[in-house]
Design an enzyme around this catalytic site. Structure first.
Site, PDB file in Angstrom:
ATOM      1  N   VAL A 141      10.687  -5.357   3.479  1.00  0.00           N
ATOM      2  CA  VAL A 141      10.696  -3.873   3.482  1.00  0.00           C
ATOM      3  C   VAL A 141      11.881  -3.277   4.231  1.00  0.00           C
ATOM      4  CG1 VAL A 141       8.199  -3.682   3.127  1.00  0.00           C
ATOM      5  CG2 VAL A 141       9.134  -3.653   5.472  1.00  0.00           C
ATOM      6  N   LYS A 161       3.810   2.876  15.754  1.00  0.00           N
ATOM      7  CA  LYS A 161       2.589   3.351  15.063  1.00  0.00           C
ATOM      8  C   LYS A 161       2.459   4.871  15.191  1.00  0.00           C
ATOM      9  CE  LYS A 161       0.725  -0.512  13.410  1.00  0.00           C
ATOM     10  NZ  LYS A 161       0.877  -0.819  11.969  1.00  0.00           N
ATOM     11  N   THR A 214      -6.131 -11.842  13.024  1.00  0.00           N
ATOM     12  CA  THR A 214      -5.199 -12.195  11.941  1.00  0.00           C
ATOM     13  C   THR A 214      -4.004 -12.935  12.533  1.00  0.00           C
ATOM     14  OG1 THR A 214      -3.944 -10.160  12.214  1.00  0.00           O
ATOM     15  CG2 THR A 214      -5.796 -10.084  10.663  1.00  0.00           C
ATOM     16  N   LEU A 215      -3.085 -13.348  11.654  1.00  0.00           N
ATOM     17  CA  LEU A 215      -1.842 -13.988  12.089  1.00  0.00           C
ATOM     18  C   LEU A 215      -1.087 -13.109  13.090  1.00  0.00           C
ATOM     19  CD1 LEU A 215      -0.006 -16.472  11.441  1.00  0.00           C
ATOM     20  CD2 LEU A 215       1.117 -15.048   9.716  1.00  0.00           C
ATOM     21  N   ALA A 255       7.326  -6.375  15.479  1.00  0.00           N
ATOM     22  CA  ALA A 255       8.225  -6.129  16.607  1.00  0.00           C
ATOM     23  C   ALA A 255       8.615  -7.505  17.154  1.00  0.00           C
ATOM     24  CB  ALA A 255       7.527  -5.313  17.690  1.00  0.00           C
ATOM     25  N   SER A 298      -5.283 -11.893   6.340  1.00  0.00           N
ATOM     26  CA  SER A 298      -4.561 -10.614   6.390  1.00  0.00           C
ATOM     27  C   SER A 298      -5.487  -9.454   6.019  1.00  0.00           C
ATOM     28  CB  SER A 298      -3.395 -10.623   5.397  1.00  0.00           C
ATOM     29  OG  SER A 298      -2.412 -11.559   5.784  1.00  0.00           O
ATOM     30  N   ILE A 299      -5.353  -8.358   6.758  1.00  0.00           N
ATOM     31  CA  ILE A 299      -6.103  -7.146   6.424  1.00  0.00           C
ATOM     32  C   ILE A 299      -5.753  -6.715   4.992  1.00  0.00           C
ATOM     33  CG2 ILE A 299      -6.307  -4.679   6.967  1.00  0.00           C
ATOM     34  CD1 ILE A 299      -5.969  -5.521   9.980  1.00  0.00           C
ATOM     35  N   GLY A 303       1.905  -6.682   2.352  1.00  0.00           N
ATOM     36  CA  GLY A 303       1.424  -7.169   3.646  1.00  0.00           C
ATOM     37  C   GLY A 303       0.451  -8.324   3.624  1.00  0.00           C
ATOM     38  N   TYR A 316       1.100  -3.627  23.991  1.00  0.00           N
ATOM     39  CA  TYR A 316       1.359  -3.198  22.602  1.00  0.00           C
ATOM     40  C   TYR A 316       2.737  -2.514  22.537  1.00  0.00           C
ATOM     41  CZ  TYR A 316       0.117  -1.988  17.794  1.00  0.00           C
ATOM     42  OH  TYR A 316       0.078  -1.884  16.425  1.00  0.00           O
TER      43      TYR A 316
HETATM   44  P1  NAD Z   1      -0.717 -10.095   9.063  1.00  0.00           P
HETATM   45  O1  NAD Z   1       0.236 -10.922   9.853  1.00  0.00           O
HETATM   46  O2  NAD Z   1      -1.637 -10.782   8.159  1.00  0.00           O
HETATM   47  O3  NAD Z   1       0.077  -8.968   8.252  1.00  0.00           O
HETATM   48  C1  NAD Z   1       1.313  -8.428   8.674  1.00  0.00           C
HETATM   49  C2  NAD Z   1       2.202  -8.450   7.447  1.00  0.00           C
HETATM   50  O4  NAD Z   1       3.448  -7.808   7.707  1.00  0.00           O
HETATM   51  C3  NAD Z   1       2.528  -9.869   6.963  1.00  0.00           C
HETATM   52  O5  NAD Z   1       2.117 -10.042   5.644  1.00  0.00           O
HETATM   53  C4  NAD Z   1       4.038  -9.939   7.074  1.00  0.00           C
HETATM   54  O6  NAD Z   1       4.626 -10.739   6.057  1.00  0.00           O
HETATM   55  C5  NAD Z   1       4.386  -8.475   6.904  1.00  0.00           C
HETATM   56  N1  NAD Z   1       5.761  -8.176   7.308  1.00  0.00           N
HETATM   57  C6  NAD Z   1       6.331  -8.247   8.542  1.00  0.00           C
HETATM   58  N2  NAD Z   1       7.640  -7.945   8.473  1.00  0.00           N
HETATM   59  C7  NAD Z   1       7.907  -7.649   7.172  1.00  0.00           C
HETATM   60  C8  NAD Z   1       9.081  -7.287   6.441  1.00  0.00           C
HETATM   61  N3  NAD Z   1      10.270  -7.144   7.051  1.00  0.00           N
HETATM   62  N4  NAD Z   1       8.976  -7.060   5.104  1.00  0.00           N
HETATM   63  C9  NAD Z   1       7.796  -7.212   4.468  1.00  0.00           C
HETATM   64  N5  NAD Z   1       6.653  -7.560   5.089  1.00  0.00           N
HETATM   65  C10 NAD Z   1       6.718  -7.790   6.425  1.00  0.00           C
HETATM   66  O7  NAD Z   1      -1.520  -9.237  10.163  1.00  0.00           O
HETATM   67  P2  NAD Z   1      -2.532  -8.008  10.004  1.00  0.00           P
HETATM   68  O8  NAD Z   1      -3.253  -7.959  11.290  1.00  0.00           O
HETATM   69  O9  NAD Z   1      -3.280  -8.111   8.735  1.00  0.00           O
HETATM   70  O10 NAD Z   1      -1.556  -6.741   9.967  1.00  0.00           O
HETATM   71  C11 NAD Z   1      -1.534  -5.827   8.898  1.00  0.00           C
HETATM   72  C12 NAD Z   1      -1.417  -4.398   9.394  1.00  0.00           C
HETATM   73  O11 NAD Z   1      -2.604  -4.060  10.105  1.00  0.00           O
HETATM   74  C13 NAD Z   1      -0.249  -4.144  10.343  1.00  0.00           C
HETATM   75  O12 NAD Z   1       0.299  -2.863  10.063  1.00  0.00           O
HETATM   76  C14 NAD Z   1      -0.935  -4.123  11.690  1.00  0.00           C
HETATM   77  O13 NAD Z   1      -0.206  -3.352  12.623  1.00  0.00           O
HETATM   78  C15 NAD Z   1      -2.231  -3.444  11.317  1.00  0.00           C
HETATM   79  N6  NAD Z   1      -3.331  -3.584  12.273  1.00  0.00           N
HETATM   80  C16 NAD Z   1      -3.744  -4.822  12.675  1.00  0.00           C
HETATM   81  C17 NAD Z   1      -4.792  -4.933  13.585  1.00  0.00           C
HETATM   82  C18 NAD Z   1      -5.260  -6.280  14.088  1.00  0.00           C
HETATM   83  O14 NAD Z   1      -5.905  -6.321  15.135  1.00  0.00           O
HETATM   84  N7  NAD Z   1      -4.989  -7.359  13.385  1.00  0.00           N
HETATM   85  C19 NAD Z   1      -5.428  -3.759  14.063  1.00  0.00           C
HETATM   86  C20 NAD Z   1      -4.990  -2.513  13.617  1.00  0.00           C
HETATM   87  C21 NAD Z   1      -3.934  -2.436  12.723  1.00  0.00           C
HETATM   88  O1  0WE Z   2      -0.263  -4.230  15.039  1.00  0.00           O
HETATM   89  C1  0WE Z   2      -0.682  -5.216  15.604  1.00  0.00           C
HETATM   90  C2  0WE Z   2       0.204  -6.437  15.769  1.00  0.00           C
HETATM   91  C3  0WE Z   2       1.514  -6.323  15.081  1.00  0.00           C
HETATM   92  C4  0WE Z   2       2.533  -7.348  15.471  1.00  0.00           C
HETATM   93  C5  0WE Z   2       2.219  -8.640  15.867  1.00  0.00           C
HETATM   94  C6  0WE Z   2       3.240  -9.528  16.189  1.00  0.00           C
HETATM   95  C7  0WE Z   2       2.974 -10.928  16.681  1.00  0.00           C
HETATM   96  C8  0WE Z   2       4.119 -11.863  16.393  1.00  0.00           C
HETATM   97  C9  0WE Z   2       3.846  -6.966  15.428  1.00  0.00           C
HETATM   98  N1  0WE Z   2       4.851  -7.809  15.738  1.00  0.00           N
HETATM   99  C10 0WE Z   2       4.567  -9.073  16.106  1.00  0.00           C
HETATM  100  N2  0WE Z   2       5.609  -9.903  16.414  1.00  0.00           N
HETATM  101  C11 0WE Z   2       5.478 -11.229  16.604  1.00  0.00           C
HETATM  102  O2  0WE Z   2       6.442 -11.931  16.895  1.00  0.00           O
HETATM  103  N3  0WE Z   2      -1.984  -5.213  16.092  1.00  0.00           N
HETATM  104  C12 0WE Z   2      -2.711  -3.976  16.060  1.00  0.00           C
HETATM  105  C13 0WE Z   2      -2.616  -6.392  16.720  1.00  0.00           C
HETATM  106  C14 0WE Z   2      -2.359  -6.320  18.187  1.00  0.00           C
HETATM  107  O3  0WE Z   2      -1.179  -6.733  18.695  1.00  0.00           O
HETATM  108  C15 0WE Z   2      -1.213  -6.499  20.056  1.00  0.00           C
HETATM  109  C16 0WE Z   2      -2.422  -5.905  20.393  1.00  0.00           C
HETATM  110  C17 0WE Z   2      -3.164  -5.790  19.179  1.00  0.00           C
HETATM  111  C18 0WE Z   2      -4.516  -5.199  19.028  1.00  0.00           C
HETATM  112  C19 0WE Z   2      -0.238  -6.735  21.020  1.00  0.00           C
HETATM  113  C20 0WE Z   2      -0.517  -6.424  22.344  1.00  0.00           C
HETATM  114  C21 0WE Z   2      -1.698  -5.832  22.681  1.00  0.00           C
HETATM  115  C22 0WE Z   2      -2.678  -5.569  21.712  1.00  0.00           C
END
Ligand code: NAD
Ligand code: 0WE
Length: 256
Positions: A66, A163, A194-195, A96, A19-20, A13, A156
């Protein structure tokens, strides 16, 4: 600190420095773990090589979408051969289709529902199954989740449903893998810029909302997710499995 000295881990990830997964990987590395990394596809290869390369030129970095069983099999064959065993796995992957996060949940297509669950929830099951044979001294699997799994967070949408499946999968995996001393837990993070978050309309307002309403009156920092990730990976968490830990400045306890 050497909480994770001698431990071998794999991280799924990392997309970029925000990235987290990268925050948790750095914390695991600082705690003494040796890590392998995967990236989603060619688009992210250079980023991950540049980041993970700072841990040493011999760092294992492999492609892994994945949703592809053959790529998952190849990752564990190669990492298993090079490391000999595995102690830690980080799942920090979600996706998504964008339109499913914009309109109403009621309009979620069959295909968007399938993709969100395949990438964001089923992948934990597949990765746990791939890793378990190498976790011969026990292990710690950590996945990232969000509050939208349990309460409605507008927009969301299908990600919240995916989730919820991820969190339930964490409990069933914890039950299956417990006898092998493999623990499986989720970190439920508050919003982080993040992205994956930046594309979301109104994300800046969401950060402000958390700041105003969370007991700690601020947002979570990536380093704090790293510290919790290190705790869950460490022997200090040896009796914790199947749990969702909230690292959200207390937001989840509020009723209003
Ligand atoms: P991120 O975009 O840096 O990381 C998301 C990762 O998912 C990317 O590295 C992307 O390459 C990977 N990914 C997506 N589709 C994939 C696939 N088919 N195969 C392999 N890898 C794939 O963003 P993030 O915010 O660091 O997200 C990491 C995790 O943290 C996610 O599970 C997200 O739901 C969760 N999360 C994020 C937040 C937030 O606010 N950013 C809050 C709570 C939980
Ligand atoms: O898990 C997430 C985001 C995951 C995510 C983000 C994207 C953006 C680009 C999954 N799929 C996509 N598809 C894309 O095309 N978070 C916890 C961050 C997040 O996303 C939100 C939130 C929060 C918080 C979307 C709507 C409302 C709140």
């Amino acid at each position: 600190m050497s909480q994770l000295a001698g431990k071998l881990g794999i991280v799924f990830g990392v997309a970029n420095k925000r990235s987290i997964a990268w925050a948790i990987a750095q914390a695991w590395h600082r705690a003494g773990a040796r890590l392998a990394f995967t990236y989603q596809g060619e688009r992210l290869k250079e980023n991950v090589e540049e980041l993970a390369g700072t841990f040493g030129a011999d760092t294992i970095i492999l492609p892994c979408d994945v949703t592809k069983d053959d790529e998952i099999a190849r990752v564990f064959a190669e990492v298993g051969a090079k490391f000999g065993k595995l102690n830690l796995l980080l799942h920090s992957v979600a996706f998504a289709p964008k339109d499913a996060l914009e309109g109403e949940f009621v309009n979620t297509s069959r295909e968007a529902f399938r993709v969100a669950h395949d990438v964001s929830a089923y992948s934990l099951v597949a990765l746990a199954r791939g890793a378990a044979p190498f976790m011969t001294d026990g292990g710690s699997i950590v996945a990232m989740t969000y509050y939208g799994a349990e309460k409605v967070v507008p927009h969301y949408n299908v990600m919240g449903v995916a989730k919820a499946a991820l969190e339930a999968s964490t409990r069933y995996l914890a039950y299956d893998l417990g006898p092998r001393k493999i623990r499986v837990n989720c970190i439920s993070a508050g919003p982080v810029n993040t992205l994956a978050a930046r594309g979301i309309a109104g994300f800046t307002d969401m950060l402000k909302h958390y700041e105003a309403h969370a007991p700690l009156k601020r947002n979570v920092l990536p380093d704090e997710l790293g510290a919790t990730g290190t705790f869950l990976a460490s022997d200090g968490a040896a009796a914790i499995t199947g749990q969702v830990l909230y690292v959200d400045c207390g937001y989840q306890i509020m009723g209003m």
